[in-house]
Design a protein around this motif. Sequence first.
Motif, PDB file in Angstrom:
ATOM      1  N   LEU A  49       0.796  -1.220   0.000  1.00  0.00           N
ATOM      2  CA  LEU A  49       0.000   0.000   0.000  1.00  0.00           C
ATOM      3  C   LEU A  49       0.835   1.279   0.000  1.00  0.00           C
ATOM      4  CD1 LEU A  49      -2.776  -0.943   2.595  1.00  0.00           C
ATOM      5  CD2 LEU A  49      -2.801  -1.235   0.101  1.00  0.00           C
ATOM      6  N   SER A  50       2.128   1.170   0.257  1.00  0.00           N
ATOM      7  CA  SER A  50       2.966   2.366   0.367  1.00  0.00           C
ATOM      8  C   SER A  50       3.950   2.450  -0.789  1.00  0.00           C
ATOM      9  CB  SER A  50       3.733   2.353   1.691  1.00  0.00           C
ATOM     10  OG  SER A  50       4.535   1.184   1.783  1.00  0.00           O
ATOM     11  N   GLU A  51       4.289   3.676  -1.158  1.00  0.00           N
ATOM     12  CA  GLU A  51       5.340   3.925  -2.150  1.00  0.00           C
ATOM     13  C   GLU A  51       6.661   4.110  -1.406  1.00  0.00           C
ATOM     14  OE1 GLU A  51       4.475   7.203  -4.681  1.00  0.00           O
ATOM     15  OE2 GLU A  51       2.386   6.597  -5.006  1.00  0.00           O
ATOM     16  N   GLU A  52       7.742   3.561  -1.942  1.00  0.00           N
ATOM     17  CA  GLU A  52       9.048   3.677  -1.304  1.00  0.00           C
ATOM     18  C   GLU A  52       9.893   4.721  -2.024  1.00  0.00           C
ATOM     19  OE1 GLU A  52      10.793  -0.217  -0.655  1.00  0.00           O
ATOM     20  OE2 GLU A  52       8.772  -1.020  -0.390  1.00  0.00           O
ATOM     21  N   HIS A  53      10.369   5.677  -1.256  1.00  0.00           N
ATOM     22  CA  HIS A  53      11.165   6.769  -1.810  1.00  0.00           C
ATOM     23  C   HIS A  53      12.641   6.443  -1.623  1.00  0.00           C
ATOM     24  CE1 HIS A  53       7.308   8.663  -0.265  1.00  0.00           C
ATOM     25  NE2 HIS A  53       7.195   8.652  -1.584  1.00  0.00           N
ATOM     26  N   ASN A  54      13.140   5.578  -2.483  1.00  0.00           N
ATOM     27  CA  ASN A  54      14.511   5.104  -2.408  1.00  0.00           C
ATOM     28  C   ASN A  54      15.116   5.160  -3.805  1.00  0.00           C
ATOM     29  OD1 ASN A  54      16.804   3.143  -2.419  1.00  0.00           O
ATOM     30  ND2 ASN A  54      16.159   2.770  -0.317  1.00  0.00           N
ATOM     31  N   ALA A  55      16.338   5.700  -3.891  1.00  0.00           N
ATOM     32  CA  ALA A  55      16.968   5.905  -5.199  1.00  0.00           C
ATOM     33  C   ALA A  55      17.279   4.608  -5.930  1.00  0.00           C
ATOM     34  CB  ALA A  55      18.248   6.724  -5.027  1.00  0.00           C
ATOM     35  N   SER A  56      17.113   3.459  -5.293  1.00  0.00           N
ATOM     36  CA  SER A  56      17.310   2.189  -5.995  1.00  0.00           C
ATOM     37  C   SER A  56      16.223   1.958  -7.042  1.00  0.00           C
ATOM     38  CB  SER A  56      17.323   1.029  -4.994  1.00  0.00           C
ATOM     39  OG  SER A  56      16.072   0.917  -4.323  1.00  0.00           O
TER      40      SER A  56
ATOM     41  N   ILE B   7      22.625  14.650  -9.141  1.00  0.00           N
ATOM     42  CA  ILE B   7      21.567  14.533  -8.132  1.00  0.00           C
ATOM     43  C   ILE B   7      21.447  13.094  -7.631  1.00  0.00           C
ATOM     44  CG2 ILE B   7      19.710  14.207  -9.833  1.00  0.00           C
ATOM     45  CD1 ILE B   7      19.500  16.091  -6.448  1.00  0.00           C
ATOM     46  N   VAL B   8      21.689  12.113  -8.520  1.00  0.00           N
ATOM     47  CA  VAL B   8      21.810  10.715  -8.088  1.00  0.00           C
ATOM     48  C   VAL B   8      23.108  10.151  -8.661  1.00  0.00           C
ATOM     49  CG1 VAL B   8      19.381  10.115  -7.674  1.00  0.00           C
ATOM     50  CG2 VAL B   8      20.275  10.039  -9.991  1.00  0.00           C
ATOM     51  N   VAL B   9      23.813   9.416  -7.810  1.00  0.00           N
ATOM     52  CA  VAL B   9      25.122   8.887  -8.175  1.00  0.00           C
ATOM     53  C   VAL B   9      25.186   7.411  -7.811  1.00  0.00           C
ATOM     54  CG1 VAL B   9      27.615   9.047  -7.757  1.00  0.00           C
ATOM     55  CG2 VAL B   9      26.218  11.138  -7.783  1.00  0.00           C
ATOM     56  N   LEU B  10      25.689   6.588  -8.740  1.00  0.00           N
ATOM     57  CA  LEU B  10      25.896   5.168  -8.462  1.00  0.00           C
ATOM     58  C   LEU B  10      27.241   5.021  -7.751  1.00  0.00           C
ATOM     59  CD1 LEU B  10      24.666   2.339  -8.866  1.00  0.00           C
ATOM     60  CD2 LEU B  10      25.996   2.169 -10.972  1.00  0.00           C
ATOM     61  N   LYS B  11      27.196   4.650  -6.488  1.00  0.00           N
ATOM     62  CA  LYS B  11      28.393   4.582  -5.649  1.00  0.00           C
ATOM     63  C   LYS B  11      28.465   3.208  -5.003  1.00  0.00           C
ATOM     64  CE  LYS B  11      30.715   7.467  -2.201  1.00  0.00           C
ATOM     65  NZ  LYS B  11      30.557   8.677  -1.330  1.00  0.00           N
ATOM     66  N   HIS B  12      29.550   2.469  -5.315  1.00  0.00           N
ATOM     67  CA  HIS B  12      29.709   1.096  -4.803  1.00  0.00           C
ATOM     68  C   HIS B  12      28.478   0.240  -5.116  1.00  0.00           C
ATOM     69  CE1 HIS B  12      33.247   2.635  -2.854  1.00  0.00           C
ATOM     70  NE2 HIS B  12      32.548   3.415  -2.041  1.00  0.00           N
ATOM     71  N   ASN B  13      27.986   0.389  -6.353  1.00  0.00           N
ATOM     72  CA  ASN B  13      26.840  -0.389  -6.839  1.00  0.00           C
ATOM     73  C   ASN B  13      25.524  -0.024  -6.167  1.00  0.00           C
ATOM     74  OD1 ASN B  13      27.388  -1.929  -9.052  1.00  0.00           O
ATOM     75  ND2 ASN B  13      27.880  -3.794  -7.926  1.00  0.00           N
ATOM     76  N   VAL B  14      25.459   1.106  -5.484  1.00  0.00           N
ATOM     77  CA  VAL B  14      24.226   1.550  -4.819  1.00  0.00           C
ATOM     78  C   VAL B  14      23.912   2.970  -5.281  1.00  0.00           C
ATOM     79  CG1 VAL B  14      23.112   2.060  -2.612  1.00  0.00           C
ATOM     80  CG2 VAL B  14      24.681   0.120  -2.794  1.00  0.00           C
ATOM     81  N   TRP B  15      22.663   3.201  -5.728  1.00  0.00           N
ATOM     82  CA  TRP B  15      22.241   4.539  -6.126  1.00  0.00           C
ATOM     83  C   TRP B  15      21.995   5.376  -4.873  1.00  0.00           C
ATOM     84  CZ3 TRP B  15      22.615   6.532 -10.817  1.00  0.00           C
ATOM     85  CH2 TRP B  15      22.636   5.670 -11.920  1.00  0.00           C
ATOM     86  N   ARG B  16      22.600   6.571  -4.836  1.00  0.00           N
ATOM     87  CA  ARG B  16      22.452   7.456  -3.684  1.00  0.00           C
ATOM     88  C   ARG B  16      22.174   8.888  -4.149  1.00  0.00           C
ATOM     89  NH1 ARG B  16      24.145   5.202   1.132  1.00  0.00           N
ATOM     90  NH2 ARG B  16      25.285   3.227   0.923  1.00  0.00           N
TER      91      ARG B  16
END
Length: 396
Positions: free
Chosen positions: A188-195, A213-222
């Motif tokens: 029911l919820s939207e997740e606000h995560n850069a992944s 504004i978003v950067v892929l760092k160590h295989n994780v979007w941040r």
Amino acid sequence: MLGILMNLLRGCCQPSSDHVHTGSDVVGRQDGLLWYKDIGQHVNGDFSMAVVQANPLLEDQSQIESGSLSNFESGPYGTFVGVYDGHGGPETARYINDNLFRHLKRFTTDQNSMSEDVIRKAFQATEEGFMSVVARQWPLKPQIAAVGSCCLTAIICGGTLYIANVGDSRAVLGRLVKVTGEVLAMQLSEEHNASFESVRHELRSMHPNDPNIVVLKHNVWRVKGIIQISRSIGDVYLKKYEFNREPLLPKFRLREPFKKSILSAEPSVHSLKLQPHDQFLILASDGLWEHLSNQEAVNLVQGHPRNGSARKLVKTALRGAAKKREMRYSDLKKIDRGVRRHFHDDITVAVVFLDSNLVIRASSNKGPTISVRGGGINVPPNSLAPCTSSTETNSS
């Protein structure tokens, strides 16, 4: 190598004895780093809560409030559930725990009803209140600008379920399919995560002139290469540039000034009319969902007694975390807070069962008035943000 690590941990990281408490389940029980309230009653049915600590200070907070949702005894009546997953420290989550429901009641009183607009106003007032705390405490404790929290709430009022969220905690509904007898999971919820690609697209469209504004760092979007979530309460260092400077720690400081807030505190708010075949809600911080799918969580709740359902979800997640590290659950339990964070996150779970007869009557029926805080936390006297009693029940 793992055996050597475990021997070292057993020798130096035993849980302290003052963490283990027994007694009445009126306000919950403590077992090592696990706090739980196996069963309680709210206006719309039963509930179960559980919290396990991993960080040196518990950064998750949670609450269930049931009864009047305004400052008038005339109502409206219902149930409020909140799960607040803090990061960078416990202060923002504690502040939300002390203030969000208070603001919700104030705006419900003003409008004499519950609505999506009331919920948005309560979130905004909570965000503004914490920003004021940061502004006051910044000269002496500047790191409070880098403390934030996800905020997930569910409100049941007048037969309607409202879900509001900032961050990446998750609400899941268990809905009975009468034809097959299955209980299916509905997120029911939207997740606000850069992944998520949709979140990255939203950030880029809001900041078209910022290629980083978003950067892929160590295989994780941040976001800005620092944080995964795009919405939160707090994290003022990414909302007001005046707090993104020395003496804030270098890892939080950006090279370029910014005029527009990078993170948002605007909640995603949805409402739906509850149906008789809606069985229960699971609200949990992302620490649970790292180890369980939506349907696995729903199956666990549906396939076991209500009593202790939240504790069962937490323990199942912990067993999954132990298995990933080729450990036994019994060994994981012996690892103390702080060190435990290398194995799993703080995990908070609230399971809210829905009795369809009570849901229909709850808007005009007072029912039990309760106020329960999850975690059984003892707040240090020098806490940066105020926090009331750690675990409380007004009446049962």
